[in-house]
Design an enzyme around this catalytic site. Structure first.
Site, short mmCIF file in Angstrom:
data_model
loop_
_atom_site.label_atom_id
_atom_site.label_comp_id
_atom_site.label_asym_id
_atom_site.label_seq_id
_atom_site.Cartn_x
_atom_site.Cartn_y
_atom_site.Cartn_z
N GLY A 146 -21.41 5.89 4.41
CA GLY A 146 -20.56 6.35 3.30
C GLY A 146 -21.24 6.15 1.96
N GLY A 149 -19.94 7.28 -1.03
CA GLY A 149 -18.94 7.63 -2.04
C GLY A 149 -18.96 6.61 -3.17
N ASN A 150 -17.79 6.34 -3.72
CA ASN A 150 -17.73 5.47 -4.90
C ASN A 150 -18.34 4.10 -4.67
OD1 ASN A 150 -16.40 7.36 -6.53
ND2 ASN A 150 -14.46 6.89 -5.52
N TYR A 200 -22.22 4.25 -3.03
CA TYR A 200 -23.25 4.60 -4.03
C TYR A 200 -23.65 3.37 -4.86
CZ TYR A 200 -25.31 6.44 -8.27
OH TYR A 200 -26.16 6.67 -9.33
N LYS A 235 0.85 -1.19 0.00
CA LYS A 235 0.00 0.00 0.00
C LYS A 235 0.88 1.23 0.00
CE LYS A 235 -4.45 1.07 0.23
NZ LYS A 235 -5.57 0.32 -0.33
P1 NAD Z 1 -14.90 7.30 -1.27
O1 NAD Z 1 -13.94 8.28 -0.75
O2 NAD Z 1 -15.40 7.43 -2.65
O3 NAD Z 1 -16.20 7.24 -0.33
C1 NAD Z 1 -16.13 7.26 1.06
C2 NAD Z 1 -17.30 8.12 1.53
O4 NAD Z 1 -17.37 8.04 2.94
C3 NAD Z 1 -17.15 9.60 1.18
O5 NAD Z 1 -18.32 10.04 0.51
C4 NAD Z 1 -16.95 10.29 2.52
O6 NAD Z 1 -17.51 11.58 2.55
C5 NAD Z 1 -17.69 9.32 3.44
N1 NAD Z 1 -17.26 9.37 4.83
C6 NAD Z 1 -16.03 9.55 5.35
N2 NAD Z 1 -16.08 9.50 6.70
C7 NAD Z 1 -17.36 9.28 7.02
C8 NAD Z 1 -18.06 9.14 8.25
N3 NAD Z 1 -17.42 9.20 9.42
N4 NAD Z 1 -19.39 8.91 8.22
C9 NAD Z 1 -20.05 8.86 7.05
N5 NAD Z 1 -19.45 9.00 5.85
C10 NAD Z 1 -18.13 9.20 5.85
O7 NAD Z 1 -14.22 5.86 -1.02
P2 NAD Z 1 -14.63 4.46 -1.64
O8 NAD Z 1 -13.84 4.23 -2.87
O9 NAD Z 1 -16.12 4.31 -1.68
O10 NAD Z 1 -14.01 3.50 -0.54
C11 NAD Z 1 -14.65 3.33 0.71
C12 NAD Z 1 -13.88 2.28 1.51
O11 NAD Z 1 -13.82 1.07 0.76
C13 NAD Z 1 -12.44 2.66 1.82
O12 NAD Z 1 -12.09 2.12 3.06
C14 NAD Z 1 -11.64 1.93 0.74
O13 NAD Z 1 -10.33 1.65 1.13
C15 NAD Z 1 -12.46 0.67 0.61
N6 NAD Z 1 -12.30 0.00 -0.66
C16 NAD Z 1 -12.61 0.64 -1.81
C17 NAD Z 1 -12.46 -0.02 -3.03
C18 NAD Z 1 -12.82 0.64 -4.32
O14 NAD Z 1 -12.92 -0.06 -5.34
N7 NAD Z 1 -13.06 1.93 -4.34
C19 NAD Z 1 -11.97 -1.34 -3.05
C20 NAD Z 1 -11.69 -1.98 -1.85
C21 NAD Z 1 -11.84 -1.29 -0.65
#
Ligand code: NAD
Length: 372
Positions: free
Chosen positions: A183, A185-186, A189, A86
């Site tokens: 959450g 986010g990506n 949603y 990482k």
């Molecule tokens: P992202 O940043 O797009 O979304 C995270 C969301 O969480 C954001 O909208 C943020 O505003 C919100 N957030 C942050 N703190 C918060 C809180 N205390 N309460 C409520 N909402 C809060 O990230 P993502 O890509 O959706 O990833 C989310 C998690 O999944 C991360 O831990 C990431 O490491 C993990 N992950 C993501 C992927 C991927 O494909 N994107 C793959 C494996 C693991």
């Protein structure tokens, strides 16, 4: 790995069992980064780059160590020929020159000669990876290749949730199940979309109100303030924000029967997984549930066809169900079974390389076959 915060960074590194932890800086653009390589026993270490304003370098180091170990376990449990690593870039992602920062990061990745392959993560985008690509070929998640992994991560989480519902309730669907998502986010949603289409009822939150509103409008979800999400009266809690959200403060608030989400390292400490088991809350190990993104990356990294990728992501259902059944057979909470199996898989290959006999590797292959 339990890390006491009073320890120095050097002590923490020494105890962490990582192959390599490297620091890099470029004062001309304010770049400061850490790359932690946990293991390359199964192949080059693959893991995302996180860009985050940690406030404290020690916290950034701990995050890199925990996340890279999680990647090793995730890749091993997904049966992928990769180790785990990482990268974290320390700083405010809204200030400074993004182009210069990510070019500096690309040089850092290149300096490791292919031992580490990166992609986007929290705070970084496929467009950032294009800048990294200008300096190194050891980068995935480019827009014209496998692209944004989030929809596939969410699909994998959805499959893992289906497996948990089957294991817990004998249910073949999530129709009518109430899910609280932290959450939007990506991944949150896209998970909300999958669940809405499957007939689930949704309660969501996000510190960014606009994101929560979007999910509420598109998928008929209810919303709560972020601090209330843990106590929502729901069937499933899906952490899709940051790690460490299952802890001493949040566990007493939980009313759900199942926890499964996309966030990495949801358990603040290993003991919190045990605490959940004692409360009869089923915790789906995140390193299996959220492996859809890295599996999606294999289109780019290993040249897989889209059909193979999809088959493997949908296969998270079988892997999760098998893991939950194995945990029950072993009398262990699922997170402990996942960790144990991952370590066996990694050690098996490491031993094969060391002793040339492959006995342990055969054992780990048998474990892999029987579990998956
Ligand atoms: P992202 O940043 O797009 O979304 C995270 C969301 O969480 C954001 O909208 C943020 O505003 C919100 N957030 C942050 N703190 C918060 C809180 N205390 N309460 C409520 N909402 C809060 O990230 P993502 O890509 O959706 O990833 C989310 C998690 O999944 C991360 O831990 C990431 O490491 C993990 N992950 C993501 C992927 C991927 O494909 N994107 C793959 C494996 C693991």
């Amino acid at each position: 790995m339990r890390i006491a915060s009073t320890k120095s960074i050097c002590e923490i590194y020494a105890e962490s069992e990582h192959e390599k932890v490297v620091l890099w800086s470029d004062p001309t653009c304010g770049y400061r980064g850490i790359i932690a390589i946990h293991s390359t026993a199964l192949g080059p270490a693959v893991g995302g780059t996180r860009f985050w304003d940690y406030g404290c370098d020690k916290v950034a180091s701990l995050d890199a160590l925990r996340l890279s170990r999680g990647m090793s376990y995730k890749n091993a449990l997904a049966g992928l020929p990769f180790g785990g690593g990482k990268a974290v870039i320390i700083g405010n992602s809204r200030t400074g020159s993004r182009a210069e920062i990510f070019r500096a990061h690309g040089k850092f990745v290149e300096s490791l000669g292919g031992a580490f392959i990166t992609a986007e993560d929290v705070g970084t985008t496929p467009a950032d990876m294009v800048l990294v690509r200008q300096q190194t070929r050891h980068v995935a998640g480019l827009p014209d290749k496998s692209g944004d992994p989030s929809p596939m991560t969410a699909l994998g989480v959805f499959q893992a949730m289906l497996a948990c519902a089957k294991y817990r309730w004998g249910s073949a669907t999530l129709n009518g199940i109430k899910v609280a998502i932290q959450g939007c986010g990506n991944t949150g949603y896209h998970l909300a979309r999958e669940l809405y289409n499957a007939g689930a009822e949704l309660i969501v939150c996000d510190v960014n109100e606009e994101r929560a509103r979007r999910v509420a409008n598109e998928f008929e979800a209810g919303t709560v303030p972020p601090q209330e999400i843990f106590g929502v009266d729901a069937d499933v809690f899906a952490p899709c924000a940051l790690g460490g959200v299952i802890n001493d403060i949040t566990i007493p608030q939980l009313k759900v029967e199942i926890i499964v989400g996309s966030a990495n390292n949801q358990l603040l400490e290993d003991s919190h997984g045990t605490a959940l088991a004692e409360l009869n809350i089923l915790y789906a190990p995140d390193c299996v549930a959220n492996s859809g993104g890295v599996i999606n990356g294999c289109r780019e990294l290993l040249g897989w066809e889209q059909s193979e990728t999809m088959q493997r992501i949908v296969g998270i259902y079988d892997r999760m169900l098998a893991l939950l059944n194995l945990a029950e057979d072993q009398g262990l909470p699922p997170h402990k079974t996942a960790d144990r199996l991952a370590r066996e898989l990694i050690a098996g290959t490491a031993n094969k390389h060391m002793d040339g006999h492959g006995a342990v590797a055969q054992l780990s292959r048998r474990v892999l076959r029987s579990v998956y």
